[in-house]
Design a protein around this motif. Structure first.
Motif, PDB file in Angstrom:
ATOM      1  N   GLU A  28       0.812  -1.221   0.000  1.00  0.00           N
ATOM      2  CA  GLU A  28       0.000   0.000   0.000  1.00  0.00           C
ATOM      3  C   GLU A  28       0.844   1.270   0.000  1.00  0.00           C
ATOM      4  O   GLU A  28       0.498   2.248  -0.679  1.00  0.00           O
ATOM      5  N   HIS A  29       1.935   1.280   0.776  1.00  0.00           N
ATOM      6  CA  HIS A  29       2.686   2.519   0.985  1.00  0.00           C
ATOM      7  C   HIS A  29       4.124   2.478   0.474  1.00  0.00           C
ATOM      8  O   HIS A  29       4.806   3.512   0.491  1.00  0.00           O
ATOM      9  N   GLY A  30       4.577   1.301   0.082  1.00  0.00           N
ATOM     10  CA  GLY A  30       5.964   1.148  -0.329  1.00  0.00           C
ATOM     11  C   GLY A  30       6.812   0.676   0.838  1.00  0.00           C
ATOM     12  O   GLY A  30       6.514   0.974   2.005  1.00  0.00           O
ATOM     13  N   TYR A  31       7.863  -0.046   0.521  1.00  0.00           N
ATOM     14  CA  TYR A  31       8.728  -0.603   1.566  1.00  0.00           C
ATOM     15  C   TYR A  31       9.382   0.501   2.393  1.00  0.00           C
ATOM     16  O   TYR A  31       9.329   0.496   3.621  1.00  0.00           O
ATOM     17  N   ASP A  32      10.002   1.457   1.718  1.00  0.00           N
ATOM     18  CA  ASP A  32      10.770   2.486   2.428  1.00  0.00           C
ATOM     19  C   ASP A  32       9.892   3.371   3.303  1.00  0.00           C
ATOM     20  O   ASP A  32      10.328   3.839   4.351  1.00  0.00           O
ATOM     21  N   ALA A  33       8.655   3.602   2.878  1.00  0.00           N
ATOM     22  CA  ALA A  33       7.774   4.521   3.607  1.00  0.00           C
ATOM     23  C   ALA A  33       7.097   3.872   4.812  1.00  0.00           C
ATOM     24  O   ALA A  33       6.481   4.566   5.627  1.00  0.00           O
ATOM     25  N   THR A  34       7.202   2.566   4.941  1.00  0.00           N
ATOM     26  CA  THR A  34       6.538   1.855   6.034  1.00  0.00           C
ATOM     27  C   THR A  34       7.503   1.679   7.198  1.00  0.00           C
ATOM     28  O   THR A  34       8.648   1.274   7.013  1.00  0.00           O
ATOM     29  N   THR A  35       7.026   1.982   8.410  1.00  0.00           N
ATOM     30  CA  THR A  35       7.876   1.869   9.599  1.00  0.00           C
ATOM     31  C   THR A  35       7.550   0.604  10.392  1.00  0.00           C
ATOM     32  O   THR A  35       6.455   0.023  10.262  1.00  0.00           O
ATOM     33  N   ILE A  36       8.481   0.214  11.224  1.00  0.00           N
ATOM     34  CA  ILE A  36       8.262  -0.923  12.120  1.00  0.00           C
ATOM     35  C   ILE A  36       7.105  -0.631  13.060  1.00  0.00           C
ATOM     36  O   ILE A  36       6.290  -1.518  13.358  1.00  0.00           O
ATOM     37  N   GLU A  37       7.006   0.612  13.508  1.00  0.00           N
ATOM     38  CA  GLU A  37       5.904   0.988  14.404  1.00  0.00           C
ATOM     39  C   GLU A  37       4.554   0.780  13.722  1.00  0.00           C
ATOM     40  O   GLU A  37       3.598   0.301  14.349  1.00  0.00           O
ATOM     41  N   GLN A  38       4.470   1.121  12.435  1.00  0.00           N
ATOM     42  CA  GLN A  38       3.212   0.925  11.700  1.00  0.00           C
ATOM     43  C   GLN A  38       2.886  -0.563  11.561  1.00  0.00           C
ATOM     44  O   GLN A  38       1.725  -0.970  11.696  1.00  0.00           O
ATOM     45  N   ILE A  39       3.896  -1.364  11.293  1.00  0.00           N
ATOM     46  CA  ILE A  39       3.676  -2.809  11.158  1.00  0.00           C
ATOM     47  C   ILE A  39       3.196  -3.392  12.489  1.00  0.00           C
ATOM     48  O   ILE A  39       2.223  -4.154  12.532  1.00  0.00           O
ATOM     49  N   ALA A  40       3.866  -3.017  13.567  1.00  0.00           N
ATOM     50  CA  ALA A  40       3.507  -3.534  14.885  1.00  0.00           C
ATOM     51  C   ALA A  40       2.072  -3.142  15.239  1.00  0.00           C
ATOM     52  O   ALA A  40       1.287  -3.981  15.703  1.00  0.00           O
ATOM     53  N   GLU A  41       1.734  -1.873  15.004  1.00  0.00           N
ATOM     54  CA  GLU A  41       0.373  -1.412  15.315  1.00  0.00           C
ATOM     55  C   GLU A  41      -0.660  -2.182  14.507  1.00  0.00           C
ATOM     56  O   GLU A  41      -1.692  -2.622  15.041  1.00  0.00           O
ATOM     57  N   ALA A  42      -0.401  -2.386  13.215  1.00  0.00           N
ATOM     58  CA  ALA A  42      -1.351  -3.103  12.360  1.00  0.00           C
ATOM     59  C   ALA A  42      -1.523  -4.553  12.812  1.00  0.00           C
ATOM     60  O   ALA A  42      -2.613  -5.122  12.681  1.00  0.00           O
ATOM     61  N   ALA A  43      -0.450  -5.140  13.343  1.00  0.00           N
ATOM     62  CA  ALA A  43      -0.507  -6.531  13.799  1.00  0.00           C
ATOM     63  C   ALA A  43      -1.022  -6.654  15.227  1.00  0.00           C
ATOM     64  O   ALA A  43      -1.196  -7.771  15.733  1.00  0.00           O
ATOM     65  N   GLY A  44      -1.225  -5.519  15.912  1.00  0.00           N
ATOM     66  CA  GLY A  44      -1.746  -5.540  17.276  1.00  0.00           C
ATOM     67  C   GLY A  44      -0.715  -5.926  18.315  1.00  0.00           C
ATOM     68  O   GLY A  44      -1.062  -6.518  19.350  1.00  0.00           O
ATOM     69  N   VAL A  45       0.554  -5.594  18.042  1.00  0.00           N
ATOM     70  CA  VAL A  45       1.612  -5.880  19.010  1.00  0.00           C
ATOM     71  C   VAL A  45       2.454  -4.627  19.209  1.00  0.00           C
ATOM     72  O   VAL A  45       2.308  -3.640  18.483  1.00  0.00           O
ATOM     73  N   SER A  46       3.342  -4.655  20.181  1.00  0.00           N
ATOM     74  CA  SER A  46       4.227  -3.526  20.430  1.00  0.00           C
ATOM     75  C   SER A  46       5.458  -3.620  19.526  1.00  0.00           C
ATOM     76  O   SER A  46       5.813  -4.703  19.063  1.00  0.00           O
ATOM     77  N   PRO A  47       6.140  -2.495  19.297  1.00  0.00           N
ATOM     78  CA  PRO A  47       7.407  -2.558  18.545  1.00  0.00           C
ATOM     79  C   PRO A  47       8.425  -3.502  19.183  1.00  0.00           C
ATOM     80  O   PRO A  47       9.166  -4.180  18.473  1.00  0.00           O
ATOM     81  N   SER A  48       8.447  -3.567  20.512  1.00  0.00           N
ATOM     82  CA  SER A  48       9.400  -4.484  21.161  1.00  0.00           C
ATOM     83  C   SER A  48       9.074  -5.935  20.829  1.00  0.00           C
ATOM     84  O   SER A  48       9.978  -6.767  20.697  1.00  0.00           O
ATOM     85  N   THR A  49       7.779  -6.251  20.681  1.00  0.00           N
ATOM     86  CA  THR A  49       7.400  -7.605  20.263  1.00  0.00           C
ATOM     87  C   THR A  49       7.869  -7.863  18.836  1.00  0.00           C
ATOM     88  O   THR A  49       8.375  -8.949  18.521  1.00  0.00           O
ATOM     89  N   PHE A  50       7.720  -6.868  17.967  1.00  0.00           N
ATOM     90  CA  PHE A  50       8.231  -7.000  16.595  1.00  0.00           C
ATOM     91  C   PHE A  50       9.698  -7.403  16.640  1.00  0.00           C
ATOM     92  O   PHE A  50      10.125  -8.344  15.957  1.00  0.00           O
ATOM     93  N   TYR A  51      10.482  -6.695  17.444  1.00  0.00           N
ATOM     94  CA  TYR A  51      11.923  -6.953  17.493  1.00  0.00           C
ATOM     95  C   TYR A  51      12.263  -8.312  18.103  1.00  0.00           C
ATOM     96  O   TYR A  51      13.330  -8.854  17.836  1.00  0.00           O
TER      97      TYR A  51
END
Length: 196
Positions: A28-51
């Motif tokens: 939807e937004h391109g690889y470079d424009a997407t942040t880890i925070e956005q991915i974590a929020e969309a998946a319903g987890v915290s950024p620390s869980t992503f990591y």
């Protein structure tokens, strides 16, 4: 193949959810424009869980849960099986477990890797790690050192065969049977000495 327990299944579900949301956002937004925070929020987890699942943004596309499964199935094959035969059997067992959703996720990941230079670079590192994993497995089976030139060459050829097969398949709309057949065809070609 030993089925994962409840805890392991939940980890895999979270891993898949993160990957699915990442791939959707990248589309939807391109690889470079997407942040880890956005991915974590969309998946319903915290950024620390992503990591905890993925050390980098690249890894959410490149990394998967298959290497431990490969080891598990490879080690369950008869000790009398040649390494190539055991690896072909590994693919057969793994593909029997794949769902349509698994196959589509693999296709989307592969297409994304080939489209984004940062992902291709990270994939090279992942390929080296897979070669080293296979080298340890094959060395143990054959009673040789993982550093032996022939062991390293053999495992590099296996991983290259897999890579070629997966990339060729990803260009099509085929399902898991097509991927399994393409990978086995490449291994059979390798076994025959790669004649043209």
């Amino acid at each position: 193949m030993n089925r994962p327990g409840l805890r392991e299944r939940k980890k895999i579900e979270t891993l898949h959810r993160l990957q699915e949301e990442a791939l959707r956002l990248f589309d939807e937004h391109g690889y470079d424009a997407t942040t880890i925070e956005q991915i974590a929020e969309a998946a319903g987890v915290s950024p620390s869980t992503f990591y905890r699942y993925f050390p980098t943004k690249e890894d959410v596309v490149v990394q998967d849960e298959y290497d431990p499964l490969i080891v598990n199935v490879f080690e369950s094959q008869s000790a009398d099986d040649a390494p190539l035969d055991a690896l072909r059997a590994v693919l057969s067992v793994l593909f029997a477990e794949f769902t349509d959703a698994d196959i589509e996720r693999v296709r989307r990941r592969v297409r994304m890797i080939f489209a984004v230079p940062a992902l291709r670079a990270r994939q090279v590192q992942q390929t080296v790690a897979t070669e080293e994993l296979l080298a340890r497995m094959v060395a143990e089976r054959t009673g040789r050192s993982p550093g032996d030139l022939e062991i390293r060459h053999f495992t590099a050829l296996i991983v290259t065969s897999w890579t070629v097969a997966i990339s060729a398949w990803a260009e099509t709309d085929g399902g898991k049977d097509d991927l399994a057949a393409t990978m086995d065809r490449c291994l059979a070609h390798l076994e025959a000495g790669a004649p043209l």
